[in-house]
Scaffold this motif. Sequence first.
Motif, PDB file in Angstrom:
ATOM      1  N   ALA A  84     -84.577  39.391   0.312  1.00  0.00           N
ATOM      2  CA  ALA A  84     -84.047  38.892   1.595  1.00  0.00           C
ATOM      3  C   ALA A  84     -82.564  39.176   1.760  1.00  0.00           C
ATOM      4  O   ALA A  84     -82.109  39.575   2.834  1.00  0.00           O
ATOM      5  CB  ALA A  84     -84.334  37.395   1.720  1.00  0.00           C
ATOM      6  N   ASN A  85     -81.786  39.016   0.696  1.00  0.00           N
ATOM      7  CA  ASN A  85     -80.329  39.196   0.823  1.00  0.00           C
ATOM      8  C   ASN A  85     -79.918  40.660   0.971  1.00  0.00           C
ATOM      9  O   ASN A  85     -78.783  40.954   1.340  1.00  0.00           O
ATOM     10  CB  ASN A  85     -79.607  38.582  -0.377  1.00  0.00           C
ATOM     11  N   ARG A  86     -80.856  41.613   0.679  1.00  0.00           N
ATOM     12  CA  ARG A  86     -80.540  43.038   0.834  1.00  0.00           C
ATOM     13  C   ARG A  86     -81.083  43.617   2.139  1.00  0.00           C
ATOM     14  O   ARG A  86     -80.768  44.734   2.501  1.00  0.00           O
ATOM     15  CB  ARG A  86     -81.130  43.849  -0.328  1.00  0.00           C
ATOM     16  N   GLN A  87     -81.921  42.841   2.830  1.00  0.00           N
ATOM     17  CA  GLN A  87     -82.543  43.367   4.038  1.00  0.00           C
ATOM     18  C   GLN A  87     -81.574  43.472   5.212  1.00  0.00           C
ATOM     19  O   GLN A  87     -81.903  44.096   6.224  1.00  0.00           O
ATOM     20  CB  GLN A  87     -83.752  42.493   4.419  1.00  0.00           C
ATOM     21  N   TRP A  88     -80.391  42.873   5.065  1.00  0.00           N
ATOM     22  CA  TRP A  88     -79.394  42.971   6.133  1.00  0.00           C
ATOM     23  C   TRP A  88     -78.264  43.916   5.751  1.00  0.00           C
ATOM     24  O   TRP A  88     -77.210  43.928   6.373  1.00  0.00           O
ATOM     25  CB  TRP A  88     -78.866  41.579   6.495  1.00  0.00           C
ATOM     26  N   THR A  89     -78.514  44.734   4.705  1.00  0.00           N
ATOM     27  CA  THR A  89     -77.542  45.760   4.316  1.00  0.00           C
ATOM     28  C   THR A  89     -77.591  46.904   5.332  1.00  0.00           C
ATOM     29  O   THR A  89     -78.674  47.366   5.696  1.00  0.00           O
ATOM     30  CB  THR A  89     -77.881  46.308   2.917  1.00  0.00           C
ATOM     31  N   PRO A  90     -76.443  47.391   5.815  1.00  0.00           N
ATOM     32  CA  PRO A  90     -76.452  48.556   6.712  1.00  0.00           C
ATOM     33  C   PRO A  90     -77.091  49.761   6.012  1.00  0.00           C
ATOM     34  O   PRO A  90     -76.828  50.021   4.828  1.00  0.00           O
ATOM     35  CB  PRO A  90     -74.966  48.797   6.999  1.00  0.00           C
TER      36      PRO A  90
END
Length: 587
Positions: free
Chosen positions: A398-404
């Motif tokens: 979840a915390n990497r799914q908003w990485t550009p």
Amino acid sequence: MANLVNLESVSKSYGVRPLLDAVSLGVGEGDRIGVVGLNGGGKTTLLEVLAGIEPPDTGRVSRARDLRMAVVTQRTDLPPGGTVRNAVLDPLGFSADHEWAADAKVRAVLDGIGISALGLDAPLDRMSGGERRRVALAAALVQELDLVILDEPTNHLDIEGVRWLADHLLARRTALVVVTHDRWFLDTVCSRTWEVQNGRVEQYEGGYADWVFARAERARLADTLEEKRRNLAAKELAWLRRGAPARTSKPRYRIDAAEALIANVPPPRDTVELTAFAKRRLGKTVVELEDASLSVPGRQLLDHVTWRIGPGDRIGLVGVNGSGKTTLLRLLAGESQPETGKRIQGQTVHLAYLSQELADLPGDLRVLEAIEEIARRVTLGKQELSASQLAEKFGFPANRQWTPVSDLSGGERRRLQLSRLLMAEPNVLLLDEPTNDLDIDTLQQLEDLLDSWPGTLVVVSHDRYLVERVCDEVYALFGDGRAKHLPGGIDEYLTRRAAMAEPLPAPSKEPKPKSSAADQRAAGKELARLERALDKLSKREAQLHTALAEAATDPDRLLDLDAQLRDLIKEKNEVEERWMEIADSAE
């Protein structure tokens, strides 16, 4: 027995993230250690600290006096402006070609890694990254060493090269520490496994299969909330116990515990059910090549080949590097056209092609947005997943799914490319080296998805484990203009390749006796008989294909017809081989 290298309370961080946290371990003489763990979890950092490429932040690294060690990491370091000869042979002190040519060990390494084909005077500066990695590997293996440290050594080797490397390392007494996602290689070569996770290094006896068992057992005993991971590990263990005989016979398994752990795990896939479902989705025609020819400069890849890939077929395509696998896959994908004949694609086919090149990705979006751009939900076999759930399966928590997307590494971009491909719900998948840049956990997730995926699949891969796990049939390119079906799978491929490499017997000086008229008449009658038999078998084969299509909703009938078809094809191949033998002798 003294250790060659010791780590005592070693810590190493990049930024605020600790990759190694008070790690203590040692590498002894003759140890063969496989290093596993998630991408970015610290495997390469551990190797570089062991090798002395990177210093630890805290703790101590000690090495045996006069330690002979070679390191091949993903940072290939070769002499600028040099040649293969400079990198591989000059350090050994050979002053003439006949000196190294007389050294059987050196010749074996150059041939096994595929360096001989490049040429000793090939300039390093003009080589691809994969070729440079093979040169660096050869430069390490020609030396007499106490310890060799390798980071992903199988990435740029074909299946033959991987097996040669495994045999070579097993035959040497050199200690080995290797990071690789090639599970067949790990299980064949390594006697110990290190798992790098959350800054720690857990140590296990045995290779990949034993590590899978230990991890599944650990999750069962802990009874934590890691249900998804536990299920995957149990399913993987079920494959290892029920799969290839070479794996199921390993005596070091704790058999009772392993059987208890997988008692309620279904087989990896129900082939009959998936084939029936694929026929309903795809109909009779999927992708076919009819009388197709295809060439590249200096070589004929296909010579008037007819190849029909049907609904539910799961095919592994193998061959040496440069044999034309990628070119053939592009032809199947419709990205190129045959020089003769034609490519036929069924009307209901929704084809997806994963190439080795990274596709253009929307750099202005974030990971989850890039996946949702294709679809928000997807059904893969019996699994219905949201975009976020699929992203998590491919290593984006979840915390990497908003990485550009623009900030992703090459391996992460590869995983995103695969996620977007599957999100489109294709019914035909063509995958070119899908394991590149995937760690073992992500590979397990991919295989879990493919196990229940009800479509047609063609995979090009040097990862023997993946091909054996997800494919039902193997085809090979041997350079004779054909795509040859191998009922014996990769073992048959390696056997045939070994036979091709053996020198042909010297021709007899005696003239070949001419066939008598009686012999020729007998041969003619036998050929006519065999041709009639082939006609009958071909008609029966067509009838079985029709019956299979009509029985798409009857699993029991499908299973019976499939068995009949396999027996018939085997008989037909035997008749064809006999016809060729008699035709040759008659000439």
